[in-house]
Design a protein around this motif. Structure first.
Motif, mmCIF file in Angstrom:
data_model
loop_
_atom_site.group_PDB
_atom_site.id
_atom_site.type_symbol
_atom_site.label_atom_id
_atom_site.label_comp_id
_atom_site.label_asym_id
_atom_site.label_seq_id
_atom_site.Cartn_x
_atom_site.Cartn_y
_atom_site.Cartn_z
ATOM 1 N N THR B 99 11.525 17.869 48.192
ATOM 2 C CA THR B 99 11.518 16.463 48.617
ATOM 3 C C THR B 99 11.287 16.354 50.128
ATOM 4 O O THR B 99 10.614 15.430 50.577
ATOM 5 C CB THR B 99 12.831 15.770 48.221
ATOM 6 N N GLU B 178 14.627 18.861 40.783
ATOM 7 C CA GLU B 178 15.517 19.924 40.315
ATOM 8 C C GLU B 178 16.267 20.494 41.510
ATOM 9 O O GLU B 178 15.646 20.845 42.518
ATOM 10 C CB GLU B 178 14.662 21.022 39.705
ATOM 11 N N PHE B 179 17.569 20.606 41.380
ATOM 12 C CA PHE B 179 18.388 21.165 42.448
ATOM 13 C C PHE B 179 18.370 22.680 42.347
ATOM 14 O O PHE B 179 18.538 23.235 41.263
ATOM 15 C CB PHE B 179 19.824 20.664 42.288
ATOM 16 N N ILE B 181 19.187 26.530 44.793
ATOM 17 C CA ILE B 181 19.539 27.158 46.051
ATOM 18 C C ILE B 181 18.341 28.020 46.454
ATOM 19 O O ILE B 181 18.095 29.076 45.877
ATOM 20 C CB ILE B 181 20.812 28.029 45.912
ATOM 21 N N PRO B 186 20.321 24.948 49.799
ATOM 22 C CA PRO B 186 20.112 23.982 48.713
ATOM 23 C C PRO B 186 18.899 23.095 48.964
ATOM 24 O O PRO B 186 18.676 22.657 50.095
ATOM 25 C CB PRO B 186 21.395 23.141 48.747
ATOM 26 N N GLU B 187 18.114 22.863 47.937
ATOM 27 C CA GLU B 187 16.949 21.980 48.066
ATOM 28 C C GLU B 187 16.678 21.289 46.737
ATOM 29 O O GLU B 187 17.144 21.722 45.680
ATOM 30 C CB GLU B 187 15.725 22.776 48.529
ATOM 31 N N LEU B 188 15.924 20.195 46.819
ATOM 32 C CA LEU B 188 15.482 19.491 45.624
ATOM 33 C C LEU B 188 13.984 19.707 45.496
ATOM 34 O O LEU B 188 13.238 19.431 46.431
ATOM 35 C CB LEU B 188 15.770 17.998 45.734
#
Lengths: 293, 293
Positions: B99, B178-179, B181, B186-188
């Motif tokens: 994102t 989608e979440f 690591i 952490p990223e989407l």
């Protein structure tokens, strides 16, 4: 803003950590200053803002509503049947009804039902210290949001009055709705499809979708809240993570596994050991609930 | 608040109808008074707040990005292929990216690209009279929201600066995220699944989900906005429905069918005849765009 703004919190490390964080991100001269539009705080609901034992309030509502509809389900059947039985119960009790009718039904139940064994209305089962925290953050320019596994429509039936949050800041699991022109004009009908189960790794996606900003405060109590706390912790700003521990068998409950779904607390407590703020209900709160209504 | 707050609107019935409505719902002594928390206004984006011709800005972005990624698609292929080709293009250009990266990519494009044939950056293709209306409503205690068929993430890359709306009030179609690591934490990640196409009867459902309140103002320009306008019109409060008509082939475009998807305007214009406020761009607006940037 003089005086103790968290009077139901004892003078322990948890309270100290909240006070330090709020001072650091809201003082313009602080190196950790965060502008008000970016002060986003996210809270789980069940077990974080109110009691989730012996069963989630929404489940108590569903069981009462199923009985009312002539299809009683017992808690034993539910425990034995697991998730499929729970989904059937939700479809039975949360669908085939307009959003307006559903809201009215939730409100009637919330006014009439009493929590066993406390004998209080469910909206009086919210934690007084967390109400004080929501108010403190609000006074300091934070936007507080709820991101919870509970149903959005159910939570909104009480959250605005009880937590002082507008409906758009109360986000949970979502059942599909269908727009139609009914006999009385346009209406939204809840149907049996579940669009989102707002738990675990879904929570950061929901935050992105509903807020569009990274939070700097997150609070939860089970592993279902871990992703939301991790997502918050990775913000470029200074952040605060709060993990509520249910340690108070006298005034509330003492447990490490949430009811019905059994989501544990192992991972979240392991993560908390890396510097998150643990709230020990028995030790940190002088009051759990507000005075009897 | 003296002075003309809608200086780019000519003194016609449309402007009069807006002024009368705002006075009626915001004057405490008025029979039609609506409390500020209930003053919700919802706006379509493409063709209602900014130009959607010759193609939606987001489509121009997608075509440029597809070429950049080495998979060029022409507008002719898109017109011939219809919805399936469009969906493939969206998957190619809006997925497999975090994102944060996607936002950066949108911002780069929005700063660099120019609208043919006007030669302006796309964010300068917003309608000055509508900016004045958003500001007027904001000053009168309204919360203005965008509910559009465009992508939420794309719109949020410019809407806050251009429209002055916080990201949570900019809602469109939604791709799944989608979440995870990642290497940097952490990223989407945006994936190819489309969760919501926010058009037509989906719009009232999205409003229920994101706002949780019934709007009292709605503005749109094609049949895809009809349900949102009907839903608003059925509020128990006094309401205002605005239908933008593209009648200005000199200063903007003159058309009755939106580009690419071809959603018509017949139903919405029929409904407008029942008392909704029609905005005739050629007749009602003295200025269409703000002075050249």
């Amino acid at each position: 803003m003089g005086g103790d703004q968290l009077p139901s919190w004892r003078e322990t490390a948890a309270k100290q950590s909240i006070a330090e964080f709020v001072a650091a991100v809201t003082s313009p001269e602080s190196a950790d200053f965060v502008a008000p539009p970016e002060r986003i705080a996210v809270f789980d609901n069940d077990g974080t803002l109110w009691t989730e034992q012996p069963v989630y309030a929404q489940l108590a509502f569903a069981l009462d509503r199923a009985a009312e509809l002539g299809h009683p389900v017992s808690l034993e059947q539910l425990r034995a049947g697991g998730m499929p039985t729970l989904v059937d119960l939700v479809k039975l009790t949360h669908a085939g009804i307009t959003t307006d009718e559903f809201e009215a039904s939730c409100r009637r139940w919330l006014a009439a039902a009493r929590h066993p064994p406390f004998g209080r209305p469910y909206p009086a089962m919210v934690y007084q210290p967390m109400l004080e925290l929501l108010a403190l953050l609000g006074r300091h320019g934070f936007s507080c949001w709820i991101f919870s596994g509970g149903g959005t429509d159910f939570m909104r039936a009480f959250a605005s009055e009880v937590y002082g949050l507008p409906p758009h800041r109360v986000i949970g699991s979502v059942g599909a709705t269908e727009f139609r022109i009914g006999a009385d004009g346009p209406e939204l009908v809840k149907n049996a499809a579940i669009d989102v189960i707002n738990d675990g790794p879904q929570q950061p996606s929901s935050i992105h979708r509903h807020v569009g900003q990274r939070p700097i405060v997150a609070a939860g109590n089970t592993d279902g809240d871990l992703a939301m706390l991790q997502w918050t912790a990775a913000s470029p700003h200074r952040t605060l993570q709060l993990v509520v521990r249910h340690t108070d068998g006298d005034r509330e409950y003492a447990y490490d596994r949430d009811p019905i779904l059994g989501s544990g607390t192992g991972q979240i407590h392991a993560a908390a050991e890396q510097g998150w703020t643990v709230i020990d209900m028995a030790a940190d709160w002088s009051t759990v609930y507000s005075p009897a209504p």
